[in-house]
Motif scaffolding. Sequence first.
Motif, PDB file in Angstrom:
ATOM      1  N   GLU A  15       0.977  -1.270   0.013  1.00 13.07           N
ATOM      2  CA  GLU A  15       0.030  -0.259  -0.186  1.00 13.07           C
ATOM      3  C   GLU A  15       0.570   0.901  -0.230  1.00 13.07           C
ATOM      4  O   GLU A  15       1.225   2.559  -0.382  1.00 13.07           O
ATOM      5  N   PHE A  16       2.391   1.285   1.065  1.00 18.78           N
ATOM      6  CA  PHE A  16       2.795   1.930   0.728  1.00 18.78           C
ATOM      7  C   PHE A  16       3.966   1.997  -0.481  1.00 18.78           C
ATOM      8  O   PHE A  16       3.435   3.282  -1.374  1.00 18.78           O
ATOM      9  N   TYR A  17       3.564   1.326  -1.271  1.00 16.81           N
ATOM     10  CA  TYR A  17       4.810   1.552  -2.633  1.00 16.81           C
ATOM     11  C   TYR A  17       3.539   2.240  -3.609  1.00 16.81           C
ATOM     12  O   TYR A  17       4.174   2.648  -4.033  1.00 16.81           O
ATOM     13  N   ALA A  18       2.508   1.471  -3.299  1.00 21.94           N
ATOM     14  CA  ALA A  18       1.554   2.307  -3.964  1.00 21.94           C
ATOM     15  C   ALA A  18       1.141   3.691  -3.992  1.00 21.94           C
ATOM     16  O   ALA A  18       1.211   4.709  -5.120  1.00 21.94           O
ATOM     17  N   ALA A  19       1.248   4.168  -2.846  1.00 19.93           N
ATOM     18  CA  ALA A  19       0.946   6.113  -3.077  1.00 19.93           C
ATOM     19  C   ALA A  19       2.433   6.416  -3.851  1.00 19.93           C
ATOM     20  O   ALA A  19       2.336   7.604  -3.342  1.00 19.93           O
ATOM     21  N   LEU A  20       3.690   6.298  -3.001  1.00 18.21           N
ATOM     22  CA  LEU A  20       4.664   6.014  -3.805  1.00 18.21           C
ATOM     23  C   LEU A  20       5.132   6.306  -5.378  1.00 18.21           C
ATOM     24  O   LEU A  20       4.666   7.527  -6.212  1.00 18.21           O
ATOM     25  N   THR A  21       4.243   5.065  -6.254  1.00 16.85           N
ATOM     26  CA  THR A  21       3.987   5.263  -7.416  1.00 16.85           C
ATOM     27  C   THR A  21       3.065   5.906  -8.109  1.00 16.85           C
ATOM     28  O   THR A  21       3.212   5.845  -9.483  1.00 16.85           O
ATOM     29  N   ASP A  22       2.257   5.504  -7.225  1.00 18.07           N
ATOM     30  CA  ASP A  22       0.417   5.372  -8.980  1.00 18.07           C
ATOM     31  C   ASP A  22       1.207   6.525  -9.331  1.00 18.07           C
ATOM     32  O   ASP A  22       0.377   7.257 -10.543  1.00 18.07           O
ATOM     33  N   ALA A 161       3.710  10.140   0.470  1.00 14.95           N
ATOM     34  CA  ALA A 161       2.976   9.161   0.349  1.00 14.95           C
ATOM     35  C   ALA A 161       1.572   9.032   0.929  1.00 14.95           C
ATOM     36  O   ALA A 161       1.520   8.478   1.977  1.00 14.95           O
ATOM     37  N   GLY A 162       0.965   9.054   0.333  1.00 16.62           N
ATOM     38  CA  GLY A 162      -0.381   9.621   0.472  1.00 16.62           C
ATOM     39  C   GLY A 162      -0.705  10.373   2.242  1.00 16.62           C
ATOM     40  O   GLY A 162      -0.330  11.939   1.539  1.00 16.62           O
ATOM     41  N   ASP A 163      -1.200   9.850   2.495  1.00 16.95           N
ATOM     42  CA  ASP A 163      -1.251  11.345   4.212  1.00 16.95           C
ATOM     43  C   ASP A 163       0.158  10.511   4.448  1.00 16.95           C
ATOM     44  O   ASP A 163      -0.324  11.279   6.118  1.00 16.95           O
ATOM     45  N   ARG A 164       0.940   9.277   4.338  1.00 20.52           N
ATOM     46  CA  ARG A 164       2.461   9.234   5.010  1.00 20.52           C
ATOM     47  C   ARG A 164       3.496  10.678   4.518  1.00 20.52           C
ATOM     48  O   ARG A 164       3.415  10.584   3.520  1.00 20.52           O
ATOM     49  N   ALA A 165       4.127  10.967   5.469  1.00 21.08           N
ATOM     50  CA  ALA A 165       5.928  12.169   5.469  1.00 21.08           C
ATOM     51  C   ALA A 165       6.675  11.654   5.649  1.00 21.08           C
ATOM     52  O   ALA A 165       6.730  11.134   7.116  1.00 21.08           O
ATOM     53  N   ALA A 166       7.633  10.693   4.992  1.00 24.15           N
ATOM     54  CA  ALA A 166       9.263  10.745   5.492  1.00 24.15           C
ATOM     55  C   ALA A 166      10.175  11.697   4.890  1.00 24.15           C
ATOM     56  O   ALA A 166       9.917  12.292   4.430  1.00 24.15           O
ATOM     57  N   PHE A 189      10.493   8.551   9.399  1.00 21.81           N
ATOM     58  CA  PHE A 189       9.032   8.969   9.378  1.00 21.81           C
ATOM     59  C   PHE A 189       7.915  10.135  10.238  1.00 21.81           C
ATOM     60  O   PHE A 189       8.564   9.816  11.550  1.00 21.81           O
ATOM     61  N   ALA A 190       7.856  10.893  10.310  1.00 18.39           N
ATOM     62  CA  ALA A 190       6.309  11.861  11.061  1.00 18.39           C
ATOM     63  C   ALA A 190       6.059  11.175  12.432  1.00 18.39           C
ATOM     64  O   ALA A 190       5.070   9.627  11.803  1.00 18.39           O
TER      65      ALA A 190
END
Length: 268
Positions: A15-22, A161-166, A189-190
């Motif tokens: 899911e994190f991969y998808a948020a990074l690459t979609d 990535a989506g709602d995640r910040a790092a 990550f935050a």
Amino acid sequence: MEALEAASLPYRRPEFYAALTDVDAPHTAALITAMVYLHGPAGASSVLDIGCGTGAVLEELAKHYPTAVGVDLLPGMVEVASARRAMLDVRQGDMRNVRLRQMFDVVACVGNALAYMVSPEDTAAAFTTFAEHCPPGGLLLVQTLMETPELGVVKTTPVFAGDRAAVATITYNLDPVDGTLVMTRSWAFAGGETAVDVIRRRALTPDELVGFAISAGFRSIEPQPWPKHMTAFLREDQPCGIEQKGCDIAAGDRPTFRLPESSPRERP
């Protein structure tokens, strides 16, 4: 498979991969369709995406090609692709040996998936797979690491990535034994979560890439179309042999890797 998942946080968390690459998928798919229009078979109607991840690029390609199939090594990627994009035909398989018993007008391996083939034998096996699914006159599109990043330099970049910040901190080095490119990536990550990836990949020179393709029965399109790191090949009518015109690699010969230059070039 387990080693690849353990080495990379995005591969452990599809899911994190998808948020990074979609976000890049429409652009990548547009490049593929443009190159098929310029160099592929007339009326191309089928595409195989090898190393398709969570299927974002395949989803875009399916808008243009009635038959669109994806293959990925990691079951988690296939599960997310199937859950998010139920209309897609996505299957689990290893690019070194998967056999779908089906031909496709276009075979694509993008997103640097080929770079995880770190030995000449694995790379040759992947190209054999490409050839097994690409008929004479079909188009192969490969996007992989073709320049060695600057070594030993620490680079830090924010990642959203989506709602995640790092913040990702990345360093590249070479394995002194086999020349494998080793990327060490630290995530902060935050909220305080941290993780470290240690990923081994192989950067191919243009000559090495073309050599593997010719050995598997493809010919390079000259001059190579844009973009710089997506290379196009046409499937020949017969496997490459010593007597085939324009082919200087005897059947059965396999290219070997060369160690990168002493002054490596940084990828754009």
